[in-house]
Design an enzyme around this catalytic site. Structure first.
Site, mmCIF file in Angstrom:
data_model
loop_
_atom_site.group_PDB
_atom_site.id
_atom_site.type_symbol
_atom_site.label_atom_id
_atom_site.label_comp_id
_atom_site.label_asym_id
_atom_site.label_seq_id
_atom_site.Cartn_x
_atom_site.Cartn_y
_atom_site.Cartn_z
ATOM 1 N N ILE A 136 -2.860 -2.283 -0.772
ATOM 2 C CA ILE A 136 -3.645 -1.104 -0.423
ATOM 3 C C ILE A 136 -2.955 -0.451 0.772
ATOM 4 O O ILE A 136 -2.182 -1.096 1.493
ATOM 5 C CB ILE A 136 -5.128 -1.422 -0.098
ATOM 6 N N ASP A 137 -3.212 0.834 0.985
ATOM 7 C CA ASP A 137 -2.516 1.583 2.021
ATOM 8 C C ASP A 137 -2.816 1.033 3.421
ATOM 9 O O ASP A 137 -3.845 0.388 3.652
ATOM 10 C CB ASP A 137 -2.922 3.054 1.970
ATOM 11 N N LYS A 138 -1.940 1.343 4.349
ATOM 12 C CA LYS A 138 -2.090 0.911 5.743
ATOM 13 C C LYS A 138 -3.476 1.250 6.290
ATOM 14 O O LYS A 138 -4.136 0.394 6.895
ATOM 15 C CB LYS A 138 -1.012 1.579 6.603
ATOM 16 N N THR A 140 -6.188 2.047 4.664
ATOM 17 C CA THR A 140 -7.305 1.666 3.801
ATOM 18 C C THR A 140 -7.672 0.231 4.145
ATOM 19 O O THR A 140 -6.803 -0.626 4.249
ATOM 20 C CB THR A 140 -6.916 1.752 2.316
ATOM 21 N N ARG A 236 -6.612 8.740 -3.244
ATOM 22 C CA ARG A 236 -6.367 9.866 -2.354
ATOM 23 C C ARG A 236 -5.824 11.068 -3.127
ATOM 24 O O ARG A 236 -6.232 12.221 -2.898
ATOM 25 C CB ARG A 236 -5.398 9.446 -1.251
#
Length: 304
Positions: A136-138, A140, A236
């Site tokens: 998962i993104d930084k 998130t 996103r």
């Protein structure tokens, strides 16, 4: 030195780079294309050409070069381990933590913390991504499953490929969504105008996102999302695509937004079948405090 991955195709067909990138969720399509060019993808002990069309029952051997550019060390970083046994772990990643090391983030990542807190990690994804099945993104927050051995890693990765993993997110978006539920089906690929961004593009990877409205505010909507696919920045990109970008998103959202530490996106529910016991496991993680506080303020109609 290389790490060998073996993948047998069941029913998938199409371009070899696309099929393999759908299978190997921890690697980008561009990385797989580079392996093909370097002769690191083999079929029947022969190098696979970049234009090869995959057929059912093809068995590929991928020679993943060992990543030596970074010295990945264990770091005693705080880590919220929700569950662990001899095969796997489930962790609640905080907002602001990168999942694995890169040139821009050589340490202080989730992998560095995993190396300190866990005794074993799978080796399938090499020294930079040990144990990492998905990302998962930084900015998130939320739940990630971590494989402690290669057998568990293979099982969990296959469940991702088969779309049987339950992944549910909570997000706060700009605008007031009028309908209660919706499904976004739009292919995602690298943006033609900004190579650091993803976008809905013709010929991109198939991507499907389901959403349900939880709560409405004057200028924002709280939603629950479920993923069928796991493309880079999928939620996103999809929410921006339909006109409701995530609040706080510094890349895909508007400049005038809610104050926070990045996008208001939390991976709050994760479910999968245990690779050894066959038991269905489901885990939940509460919203981060900044997310909770922002919702409280919106309910009080505080002017942001």
């Amino acid at each position: 030195m290389t790490n060998k991955i073996e993948i047998t195709i069941t029913k998938e067909q199409g371009r070899v780079d696309k099929v393999l990138s759908d299978k190997l969720t921890s690697y980008s399509r561009s990385q797989i294309q580079q392996w093909l060019k370097d002769g690191n993808v083999l079929l029947d002990n022969q190098k696979v050409k970049t234009n090869y069309k995959v057929k059912p029952n093809d068995c590929f051997v991928i020679l993943v070069p060992k990543e030596k550019s970074l010295d990945v060390k264990a770091c005693n970083l705080p880590l919220d381990i929700i569950y662990q046994d001899q095969d796997l772990a489930v962790v609640n990643k905080p907002q602001g933590m990168v999942v694995h090391p890169s040139k821009g983030h050589p340490d202080q990542t989730l992998v560095n913390a995993l190396l300190y807190h866990l005794d074993h990690l799978s080796s399938i994804n090499g020294v930079i991504r040990p144990g990492i099945v998905h990302r998962i993104d930084k900015d998130t927050s939320g739940l990630l499953m971590v494989a402690k051995n290669d057998r568990s890693h293979t099982s969990l990765a296959q469940q991702l490929q088969d779309k049987t993993i339950l992944r549910e997110y909570t997000a706060l978006v700009h605008g007031n969504i009028k309908h209660q539920k919706g499904t976004i089906t739009a292919p995602i690929g690298r943006s033609s105008t900004n190579r650091q961004m993803q976008d809905v593009v013709e010929g991109g990877k198939p991507a499907v996102t389901h959403f349900t409205v939880l709560e409405r505010f004057t200028n924002f909507t709280l939603i629950k999302l479920q993923l069928e696919t796991g493309r880079t920045h999928q939620i996103r990109v999809h929410m921006k695509y339909i006109g409701y970008p995530l609040a706080g998103d510094p890349v895909y959202g508007p400049k005038k937004t809610l104050k926070g530490n990045g996008q208001f996106l939390h991976a709050g529910l994760l479910g999968f079948i245990h690779p050894t016991t066959g038991e269905q496991l489901t885990f939940e993680a509460p919203l981060p405090e900044v997310f909770k506080k922002t919702l409280e303020n919106l309910r009080k109609s505080i002017d942001f």
